[in-house]
Scaffold this motif. Sequence first.
Motif, PDB file in Angstrom:
ATOM      1  N   UNK A   8       5.550   8.906 -18.835  1.00 14.71           N
ATOM      2  CA  UNK A   8       5.846   9.998 -17.924  1.00 14.71           C
ATOM      3  C   UNK A   8       5.261   9.740 -16.540  1.00 14.71           C
ATOM      4  N   UNK A   9       5.324   8.481 -16.127  1.00 12.59           N
ATOM      5  CA  UNK A   9       4.929   8.071 -14.784  1.00 12.59           C
ATOM      6  C   UNK A   9       6.195   7.892 -13.965  1.00 12.59           C
ATOM      7  N   UNK A  10       6.116   8.279 -12.716  1.00 12.13           N
ATOM      8  CA  UNK A  10       7.243   8.088 -11.818  1.00 12.13           C
ATOM      9  C   UNK A  10       6.733   7.418 -10.547  1.00 12.13           C
ATOM     10  N   UNK A  11       7.479   6.411 -10.097  1.00 14.04           N
ATOM     11  CA  UNK A  11       7.196   5.748  -8.831  1.00 14.04           C
ATOM     12  C   UNK A  11       8.368   6.047  -7.918  1.00 14.04           C
ATOM     13  N   UNK A  16       7.318  14.016   2.850  1.00 10.73           N
ATOM     14  CA  UNK A  16       6.362  14.726   3.696  1.00 10.73           C
ATOM     15  C   UNK A  16       5.390  15.590   2.891  1.00 10.73           C
ATOM     16  N   UNK A  17       5.866  16.229   1.832  1.00 13.45           N
ATOM     17  CA  UNK A  17       4.995  17.090   1.026  1.00 13.45           C
ATOM     18  C   UNK A  17       3.890  16.324   0.307  1.00 13.45           C
ATOM     19  N   UNK A  18       4.020  14.991   0.239  1.00 14.45           N
ATOM     20  CA  UNK A  18       2.996  14.171  -0.421  1.00 14.45           C
ATOM     21  C   UNK A  18       1.764  13.955   0.450  1.00 14.45           C
ATOM     22  N   UNK A  19       1.869  14.192   1.742  1.00 16.53           N
ATOM     23  CA  UNK A  19       0.763  13.869   2.652  1.00 16.53           C
ATOM     24  C   UNK A  19      -0.595  14.375   2.176  1.00 16.53           C
ATOM     25  N   UNK A  63       5.041   4.032  -1.512  1.00 15.20           N
ATOM     26  CA  UNK A  63       5.494   4.598  -2.774  1.00 15.20           C
ATOM     27  C   UNK A  63       4.385   5.433  -3.391  1.00 15.20           C
ATOM     28  N   UNK A  64       4.787   6.531  -3.974  1.00 16.81           N
ATOM     29  CA  UNK A  64       3.891   7.468  -4.646  1.00 16.81           C
ATOM     30  C   UNK A  64       4.032   7.279  -6.155  1.00 16.81           C
ATOM     31  N   UNK A  65       2.913   7.355  -6.866  1.00 15.34           N
ATOM     32  CA  UNK A  65       2.924   7.343  -8.329  1.00 15.34           C
ATOM     33  C   UNK A  65       2.545   8.741  -8.800  1.00 15.34           C
ATOM     34  N   UNK A  66       3.391   9.300  -9.652  1.00 10.89           N
ATOM     35  CA  UNK A  66       3.134  10.610 -10.250  1.00 10.89           C
ATOM     36  C   UNK A  66       2.956  10.447 -11.760  1.00 10.89           C
ATOM     37  N   UNK A  67       2.052  11.233 -12.320  1.00  8.74           N
ATOM     38  CA  UNK A  67       1.876  11.315 -13.759  1.00  8.74           C
ATOM     39  C   UNK A  67       2.046  12.777 -14.132  1.00  8.74           C
ATOM     40  N   UNK A  69       4.095  14.796 -13.019  1.00  9.17           N
ATOM     41  CA  UNK A  69       4.345  15.569 -11.808  1.00  9.17           C
ATOM     42  C   UNK A  69       3.179  15.676 -10.844  1.00  9.17           C
ATOM     43  N   UNK A  70       2.051  15.027 -11.160  1.00  8.36           N
ATOM     44  CA  UNK A  70       0.865  15.077 -10.303  1.00  8.36           C
ATOM     45  C   UNK A  70       0.704  13.716  -9.624  1.00  8.36           C
TER      46      UNK A  70
END
Length: 167
Positions: A8-11, A16-19, A63-67, A69-70
């Motif tokens: 359940x990891x997403x790359x 902008x909301x990730x800042x 790139x952002x990594x989410x686990x 959704x976090x």
Amino acid sequence: MSTVTPLNLQVRPIVADDNPLIAKVIREVSAEFGLTADKGYTVSDPNLDRLFELYSEANSAYWIVEHDGVVVGGGGVAPLACSAPDICELQKMYFLPQVRGLGLARDLALRAMEFARQQGFQRCYLETTGSLTRAIKLYESLGFELIDSAMGCTGHVDCEVRMLKVL
């Protein structure tokens, strides 16, 4: 391009909301390793709270990594400031403890270098510090070699480990 893994990891590319979320991750990881803002580490970067804008510039990507959704990490690449136009810099590779050891840093570094190749870069530079031994081993396994002096004008005066790789 977004990638979902069985854990359940997403790359995905930064938005902008990730800042504030990725800035918080970078500050937490920096504090964990004693990389303080009074020195020339990423945590002192004046652009830390505006990474989306920074990496929206030409020839740059993050790139952002989410686990679940976090936001738990990220990494990127951009042209190396004050340097030859064929040199990029691998930048701001930070991951919270719960996702370390899963190969995410390797995957992001490879993704960043492929992006850099597509943009026409021929060499990739990075700076880190000797206390980040796992990161140094990763970079060496990816073909980065230690070099004697800093390149460009990164402002990371306390990053004493400098590495370069031919793409």
